[in-house]
Design an enzyme around this catalytic site. Structure first.
Site, PDB file in Angstrom:
ATOM      1  N   SER A   1      42.037  54.163  52.409  1.00  0.00           N
ATOM      2  CA  SER A   1      42.668  53.435  53.500  1.00  0.00           C
ATOM      3  C   SER A   1      44.155  53.442  53.214  1.00  0.00           C
ATOM      4  O   SER A   1      44.576  53.673  52.074  1.00  0.00           O
ATOM      5  CB  SER A   1      42.152  51.993  53.522  1.00  0.00           C
ATOM      6  OG  SER A   1      42.991  51.154  54.304  1.00  0.00           O
TER       7      SER A   1
ATOM      8  N   TYR B   1      39.572  44.035  49.448  1.00  0.00           N
ATOM      9  CA  TYR B   1      39.638  45.329  50.132  1.00  0.00           C
ATOM     10  C   TYR B   1      40.770  46.185  49.552  1.00  0.00           C
ATOM     11  O   TYR B   1      40.581  47.367  49.241  1.00  0.00           O
ATOM     12  CB  TYR B   1      39.847  45.101  51.634  1.00  0.00           C
ATOM     13  CG  TYR B   1      39.705  46.333  52.482  1.00  0.00           C
ATOM     14  CD1 TYR B   1      38.456  46.779  52.905  1.00  0.00           C
ATOM     15  CD2 TYR B   1      40.827  47.056  52.903  1.00  0.00           C
ATOM     16  CE1 TYR B   1      38.311  47.908  53.705  1.00  0.00           C
ATOM     17  CE2 TYR B   1      40.699  48.181  53.701  1.00  0.00           C
ATOM     18  CZ  TYR B   1      39.446  48.600  54.104  1.00  0.00           C
ATOM     19  OH  TYR B   1      39.317  49.719  54.890  1.00  0.00           O
TER      20      TYR B   1
END
Length: 260
Positions: free
Chosen positions: A142, A155
């Protein structure tokens, strides 16, 4: 290009994983799906994409937070298809909260699914890839593997970890035909992100269109979402001969997010 090869894509029954699976199938790769929810619709979509090449599609519903289930999935893939030639580690979950309010069980689940699962699939896929002297490991990280955002501690930690795992895997296999790279998307319009748009619209009493503009405007200069189809084409490139010496990169497709 990929006829006769098999790709296992985790978290591939929707969103980014499905987009990548469809793109690989179009190039002739057999696909092993993994994920929750409806399986028949994505399976039909993938079969249609690979119809000209006569591909096969398998499915294993391994819970990616459990090492024993991951081992069972990798065993299934080897028994059904011979070996995994292309491994796409895409499965992921999200939780948003301040560090002091972050539930410990949410931290553990995110680290397990977003990071540890990629370690388990990689360690199990590598021996056959090394023996064949050809393999592609693609880790869907990401933009949060490169930069941080508030309230996403688990995350961001997991995605930074994925980028590190990518580099180590690439280095350990640098003199072989096995490559490992990471894709780092910004905002991608998946069901997960649509929920964030809907929540923002509801909370502020604004239209979905305005909420979308706000979401993109905070981070992404291009003011447009990356699509699963675009990410699929990047995965295809990583599987091509043109990327034989692309090793250990964290390739951001983020509309300029990290260029700021």
């Amino acid at each position: 290009m990929l006829k006769g090869k098999t790709a296992l894509v985790t978290g591939s029954t929707s969103g980014i994983g499905l987009g990548i699976a469809v793109a690989l199938a179009r190039q002739g790769a057999n696909i092993v799906l993994n994920g929750f929810g409806d399986v028949e619709a994505p399976k039909a979509q993938i079969l249609e994409a690979g119809k000209a090449a006569g591909i096969k599609v398998g499915y294993h519903g391994a819970d990616m937070s459990k090492a024993t289930e991951i081992e069972a999935m990798m065993k299934y893939a080897a028994e059904e298809f011979g070996r995994v030639d292309i491994l796409v580690n895409n499965a992921g979950i999200q939780h948003v909260a301040k560090l002091e309010d972050f539930p410990a069980e949410k931290w553990d689940a995110i680290i397990a699914i977003n990071l540890s699962s990629a370690f388990h699939t990689t360690r199990l896929a590598l021996p056959a890839m090394q023996k064949a002297n050809w393999g592609r490991i693609i880790n869907v990280a990401s933009v949060h593997g490169l930069v941080a955002s508030a309230q996403k501690a688990a995350y961001v930690a997991a995605k930074h970890g994925i980028v590190g795992l990518t580099k180590v895997t690439a280095l350990e296999n640098a003199t072989t035909g096995v490559t490992c790279n990471a894709i780092c998307p910004g905002w991608v319009l998946t069901p997960l992100v649509q929920k964030q748009v809907d929540a923002k619209a509801a909370a502020q009493g604004i239209s979905n269109e305005e909420a979308t503009k706000q979401l993109l405007g905070e981070k992404e200069p291009s003011m447009q979402f990356t699509t699963p189809e675009e990410l699929g084409e990047l995965a295809v490139f990583f599987c091509s001969a043109a990327s034989n010496n692309v090793r250990g990169v964290a390739w951001n497709m983020d509309g300029g997010w990290t260029a700021q």
